[in-house]
Design a protein around this motif. Structure first.
Motif, PDB file in Angstrom:
ATOM      1  N   VAL A 193      -9.649  -0.636   0.211  1.00 36.23           N
ATOM      2  CA  VAL A 193      -8.370   0.063   0.416  1.00 36.23           C
ATOM      3  C   VAL A 193      -7.727   0.398  -0.924  1.00 36.23           C
TER       4      VAL A 193
ATOM      5  N   THR B 103      -0.994   6.146   9.556  1.00 33.16           N
ATOM      6  CA  THR B 103      -1.586   6.016   8.225  1.00 33.16           C
ATOM      7  C   THR B 103      -0.522   5.628   7.208  1.00 33.16           C
TER       8      THR B 103
ATOM      9  N   GLU C 275      -6.097   8.658   4.691  1.00 32.95           N
ATOM     10  CA  GLU C 275      -7.342   8.066   5.189  1.00 32.95           C
ATOM     11  C   GLU C 275      -7.217   6.562   5.444  1.00 32.95           C
ATOM     12  N   ILE C 276      -6.104   5.982   5.054  1.00 31.79           N
ATOM     13  CA  ILE C 276      -5.906   4.535   5.215  1.00 31.79           C
ATOM     14  C   ILE C 276      -4.994   4.301   6.408  1.00 31.79           C
TER      15      ILE C 276
ATOM     16  N   LYS D 196      -8.551   5.168  -1.685  1.00 31.93           N
ATOM     17  CA  LYS D 196      -8.714   6.348  -0.845  1.00 31.93           C
ATOM     18  C   LYS D 196      -7.376   7.077  -0.752  1.00 31.93           C
TER      19      LYS D 196
ATOM     20  N   ASP E 191      -6.701  -0.473   9.196  1.00 29.04           N
ATOM     21  CA  ASP E 191      -7.519  -0.822   8.034  1.00 29.04           C
ATOM     22  C   ASP E 191      -6.898  -1.994   7.274  1.00 29.04           C
ATOM     23  N   ILE E 192      -5.584  -1.935   7.114  1.00 25.77           N
ATOM     24  CA  ILE E 192      -4.871  -3.006   6.405  1.00 25.77           C
ATOM     25  C   ILE E 192      -4.943  -4.301   7.228  1.00 25.77           C
TER      26      ILE E 192
ATOM     27  N   LEU F  62      -4.418   3.060  -5.076  1.00 26.49           N
ATOM     28  CA  LEU F  62      -5.182   3.315  -3.860  1.00 26.49           C
ATOM     29  C   LEU F  62      -6.595   3.753  -4.216  1.00 26.49           C
TER      30      LEU F  62
ATOM     31  N   HIS G 257       0.975   4.232  -2.813  1.00 24.14           N
ATOM     32  CA  HIS G 257       0.909   5.658  -2.457  1.00 24.14           C
ATOM     33  C   HIS G 257       1.958   6.470  -3.220  1.00 24.14           C
TER      34      HIS G 257
ATOM     35  N   THR H 227       0.829  -1.201   0.000  1.00 25.34           N
ATOM     36  CA  THR H 227       0.000   0.000   0.000  1.00 25.34           C
ATOM     37  C   THR H 227       0.869   1.259   0.000  1.00 25.34           C
TER      38      THR H 227
END
Length: 160
Positions: free
Chosen positions: A54, A130, A73-74, A69, A78-79, A67, A18, A14
């Motif tokens: 996600v 995050t 915000e992640i 979002k 969440d992951i 991504l 990003h 993730t």
């Protein structure tokens, strides 16, 4: 407590997403190679991240992942929940009640409150961090040369 390596791999994947330029996608196979993970296994992780909202999968020859979002915000939590699911890390099994010969109608565990507090603290920390805040750490002096190489690799792998 033991967290599966899939959570760590998913967090780093993730972070890689990003770092993508706007509208670019990164193929799942490229990410799995970069992380040293079996492509078959990694596809399962990516599917869980997609299902959790996600990331998004872009189909086609020039497809890949990006991504869904903003990275701000992640959260790491969440992951974690995308990969591991939502469940308590501690489940009392009645040892205390058996030891004191308590009625089954009055389940009790003196360790349970401690474990709930620890779990709430752990979750709170993961909810504060995050993907964006983790990516900021890549800019630290000790990572600079490696981060530049990683960004070059990403630019070579992206499909628009």
């Amino acid at each position: 407590m033991h967290m599966k390596t899939g959570v760590e791999q998913s967090v780093y994947a993730t972070v890689l997403l990003h770092l993508l330029p706007d509208r670019a996608v990164l193929p799942g196979e490229a990410i799995s190679r970069q992380l040293g993970v079996s492509p078959t296994y990694f596809q399962k992780l990516l599917r869980k991240l997609v299902n959790a909202g996600v990331i998004v999968s872009v189909p086609g020859v020039k497809g890949g992942f990006k991504l869904k979002k903003k990275a701000e915000e992640i959260t790491v939590y969440d992951i974690y929940t995308a990969i591991e699911g939502v469940r308590s890390l501690y489940e009392p099994n009645g040892v205390f009640g058996d030891m004191l010969e308590l009625d089954e109608d009055a389940p009790c565990c003196i360790v349970e409150d401690l474990m709930k507090q620890a779990e709430e603290a752990w979750i709170g920390i993961m909810q504060q961090e995050t993907i964006a805040s983790l990516a900021e750490k890549l800019e630290e002096q000790r990572f600079q040369p490696h981060t530049a190489n990683l960004k070059d690799w990403i630019n070579e792998q992206i499909t628009n």
